[in-house]
Design a protein around this motif. Sequence first.
Motif, PDB file in Angstrom:
ATOM      1  N   UNK A  90      21.907  16.874  19.422  1.00 32.32           N
ATOM      2  CA  UNK A  90      21.536  16.207  18.172  1.00 32.32           C
ATOM      3  C   UNK A  90      20.196  16.732  17.684  1.00 32.32           C
ATOM      4  N   UNK A  91      19.991  16.769  16.365  1.00 33.23           N
ATOM      5  CA  UNK A  91      21.010  16.521  15.346  1.00 33.23           C
ATOM      6  C   UNK A  91      21.985  17.684  15.249  1.00 33.23           C
ATOM      7  N   UNK A  92      23.061  17.516  14.515  1.00 35.32           N
ATOM      8  CA  UNK A  92      23.991  18.632  14.341  1.00 35.32           C
ATOM      9  C   UNK A  92      23.436  19.628  13.318  1.00 35.32           C
ATOM     10  N   UNK A  93      22.709  19.101  12.350  1.00 35.57           N
ATOM     11  CA  UNK A  93      22.059  19.947  11.349  1.00 35.57           C
ATOM     12  C   UNK A  93      20.638  19.460  11.132  1.00 35.57           C
ATOM     13  N   UNK A  94      19.723  20.425  10.944  1.00 35.29           N
ATOM     14  CA  UNK A  94      18.338  20.061  10.671  1.00 35.29           C
ATOM     15  C   UNK A  94      17.784  21.037   9.645  1.00 35.29           C
ATOM     16  N   UNK A  95      17.306  20.485   8.544  1.00 34.57           N
ATOM     17  CA  UNK A  95      16.647  21.295   7.533  1.00 34.57           C
ATOM     18  C   UNK A  95      15.183  20.881   7.518  1.00 34.57           C
ATOM     19  N   UNK A  96      14.309  21.860   7.610  1.00 33.44           N
ATOM     20  CA  UNK A  96      12.888  21.558   7.654  1.00 33.44           C
ATOM     21  C   UNK A  96      12.126  22.557   6.810  1.00 33.44           C
ATOM     22  N   UNK A  97      10.892  22.220   6.533  1.00 36.75           N
ATOM     23  CA  UNK A  97      10.050  23.115   5.759  1.00 36.75           C
ATOM     24  C   UNK A  97       9.228  23.985   6.701  1.00 36.75           C
ATOM     25  N   UNK A  98       8.961  25.164   6.271  1.00 36.64           N
ATOM     26  CA  UNK A  98       8.134  26.099   7.041  1.00 36.64           C
ATOM     27  C   UNK A  98       6.824  25.422   7.431  1.00 36.64           C
ATOM     28  N   UNK A  99       6.472  25.568   8.707  1.00 43.48           N
ATOM     29  CA  UNK A  99       5.227  24.997   9.193  1.00 43.48           C
ATOM     30  C   UNK A  99       5.374  23.660   9.893  1.00 43.48           C
ATOM     31  N   UNK A 100       6.521  23.008   9.713  1.00 43.02           N
ATOM     32  CA  UNK A 100       6.741  21.725  10.371  1.00 43.02           C
ATOM     33  C   UNK A 100       7.240  21.955  11.798  1.00 43.02           C
ATOM     34  N   UNK A 101       7.071  20.916  12.617  1.00 40.63           N
ATOM     35  CA  UNK A 101       7.592  20.940  13.981  1.00 40.63           C
ATOM     36  C   UNK A 101       8.967  20.286  14.011  1.00 40.63           C
ATOM     37  N   UNK A 102       9.840  20.773  14.902  1.00 37.50           N
ATOM     38  CA  UNK A 102      11.154  20.158  15.060  1.00 37.50           C
ATOM     39  C   UNK A 102      11.448  19.953  16.542  1.00 37.50           C
ATOM     40  N   UNK A 103      12.261  18.935  16.823  1.00 33.01           N
ATOM     41  CA  UNK A 103      12.729  18.674  18.180  1.00 33.01           C
ATOM     42  C   UNK A 103      14.243  18.642  18.190  1.00 33.01           C
ATOM     43  N   UNK A 104      14.842  19.368  19.107  1.00 31.33           N
ATOM     44  CA  UNK A 104      16.282  19.411  19.242  1.00 31.33           C
ATOM     45  C   UNK A 104      16.630  18.846  20.614  1.00 31.33           C
TER      46      UNK A 104
END
Lengths: 115, 115
Positions: A7-21
């Motif tokens: 999760x998530x199945x899809x993630x859209x983020x802006x350049x420079x942001x952090x993401x967790x998968x």
Amino acid sequence: GAGVSQSPSNKVTEKGKDVELRCDPISGHTALYWYRQSLGQGLEFLIYFQGNSAPDKSGLPSDRFSAERTGGSVSTLTIQRTQQEDSAVYLCASRLAVASYNEQFFGPGTRLTVL
Amino acid sequence: AQSVTQLDSQVPVFEEAPVELRCNYSSSVSVYLFWYVQYPNQGLQLLLKYLSGSTLVESINGFEAEFNKSQTSFHLRKPSVHISDTAEYFCAVSLLNSGNTPLVFGKGTRLSVIA
């Protein structure tokens, strides 16, 4: 559950942001792997965990990438300060370590899009 | 180090025609060999594997692959394809008796079956 879930199945983020998968392996599987699938590049290994041993991080492309596995089960892949080239499908796989061969079971993946 | 080459990135074929997806590998030590399939919008599934013994291995849906040590190949074949075989196919290797090592994948072959 019956299979590897992500999760998530899809993630859209802006350049420079952090993401967790997130990855939930098959119950009882002690080995866990992260791969990245980029268009036209196939699958490339990122990192793997085996029980309580130190993870093999040799595939991580930069220090913006990190992963942890809590309690020998769930794993989180973190990408800091995302870049457009990070856009890809991130796949998690788990394996029953007592098996003599390397059959890995894959999750459905998280599609990351960095705008 | 191991490497896998899938010579064709895309293979279009008419329904009920035969197909061969080529895979060659490079390794200085013995390896296990795998074919994974990824159907549209789904995760990777193990199609078949070669561990030891008979060099011809078969899947439940009619695919077969033959391990050729002298040619370092593991080509995937099906005598008559169906529309439902449309998917991306990945050849992979792992070190013999090193079950925890990550899989090394080829870049994939997209099989498109035309009605």
